[in-house]
Design a protein around this motif. Structure first.
Motif, short mmCIF file in Angstrom:
data_model
loop_
_atom_site.label_atom_id
_atom_site.label_comp_id
_atom_site.label_asym_id
_atom_site.label_seq_id
_atom_site.Cartn_x
_atom_site.Cartn_y
_atom_site.Cartn_z
N CYS A 13 0.83 -1.22 0.00
CA CYS A 13 0.00 0.00 0.00
C CYS A 13 0.86 1.26 0.00
O CYS A 13 0.80 2.06 0.94
CB CYS A 13 -0.92 0.00 1.22
N SER A 52 -7.51 7.34 0.22
CA SER A 52 -7.03 6.26 1.08
C SER A 52 -7.41 4.90 0.52
O SER A 52 -8.36 4.77 -0.25
CB SER A 52 -7.64 6.39 2.48
N TYR A 53 -6.65 3.90 0.96
CA TYR A 53 -7.00 2.51 0.68
C TYR A 53 -8.15 2.11 1.60
O TYR A 53 -8.43 2.79 2.59
CB TYR A 53 -5.81 1.59 0.96
N ASP A 54 -8.78 0.98 1.32
CA ASP A 54 -9.78 0.45 2.24
C ASP A 54 -9.11 -0.17 3.46
O ASP A 54 -9.73 -0.32 4.50
CB ASP A 54 -10.65 -0.61 1.54
N ARG A 55 -7.85 -0.50 3.34
CA ARG A 55 -7.08 -1.15 4.41
C ARG A 55 -6.80 -0.17 5.53
O ARG A 55 -6.49 1.00 5.29
CB ARG A 55 -5.77 -1.66 3.82
N GLU A 56 -6.91 -0.64 6.77
CA GLU A 56 -6.63 0.20 7.94
C GLU A 56 -5.46 -0.35 8.73
O GLU A 56 -5.17 -1.54 8.69
CB GLU A 56 -7.85 0.24 8.87
N LYS A 65 -7.25 4.69 8.07
CA LYS A 65 -7.11 4.11 6.75
C LYS A 65 -5.72 4.49 6.22
O LYS A 65 -5.25 5.61 6.45
CB LYS A 65 -8.19 4.61 5.80
#
Length: 188
Positions: A13, A52-56, A65
């Motif tokens: 990411c 932002s990515y969906d990943r946190e 995020k």
């Protein structure tokens, strides 16, 4: 193109870094920061998060995020002229031999050979494939009866960035498309 399975791990990411004018700091190589550097810059209030990515990522008391696009808060003025490096030379010459146009087995060649007083400067060094470099040997292009497709020049940083747009990276996250100037359809 974007692949959802690539963002399972945070190390996949990176954040696209834009200057304060919302243009990429660099096209080639593409200005990317690891997610850790991007988050640190957010906390130091040096960047704004654009997307932002969906990943946190999270700690016991905080979650956030992972930024996919960030913009510097202070404009960084690019240097007018890039450093003379092998990579920048190949980029100036669009990764092709200035004698025959080949893109394979690239080296660099002193137009006026060093033995004849030629120096290692932008104006005297050209990208050459190994066969052309061997054919030319320690002679000038005229002595070797070899025409050059272009005249070596000292490029500006803008010219190198412009050339870099012709060589998009293998992976472009969908959130980056609005900020980059490659034909995204060609990358699918």
């Amino acid at each position: 193109m974007y692949h959802p399975e690539r963002i399972r791990h945070a190390e996949n990411c990176p954040a696209l870094v834009l200057n304060a004018d919302y243009t990429p700091l660099s096209y080639y190589p593409l200005s990317l920061w690891p997610w850790q550097t991007a988050i640190k810059a957010v906390f130091l209030d040096r960047v704004d998060i654009v997307d932002s990515y969906d990943r946190e990522v999270h700690s016991p008391s905080f979650q956030m995020k992972i930024p996919s696009v960030i913009a510097l808060k202070q404009y960084v003025r690019p240097s007018e002229y890039p450093a003379f490096t092998r990579f920048n030379l190949f980029l100036r010459d669009k990764f092709s031999c200035l004698y025959c146009g080949s893109t394979k087995d690239l080296t660099f060649d002193h137009v006026v050979p060093r033995r004849a007083g030629g120096r290692t400067t932008w104006e005297n060094v050209a990208t050459a494939c190994s066969p052309c470099n061997l054919k030319k040997g320690g002679r000038t292009p005229r002595e070797a009866n070899m025409a050059m497709r272009d005249t070596p020049i000292r490029p500006t940083s803008w010219q190198l960035q412009d050339h870099g747009r012709a060589f998009p990276p293998n992976h472009l996250h969908e959130s980056w498309h609005d900020w980059l100037y490659w034909d995204v359809e060609l990358l699918a």
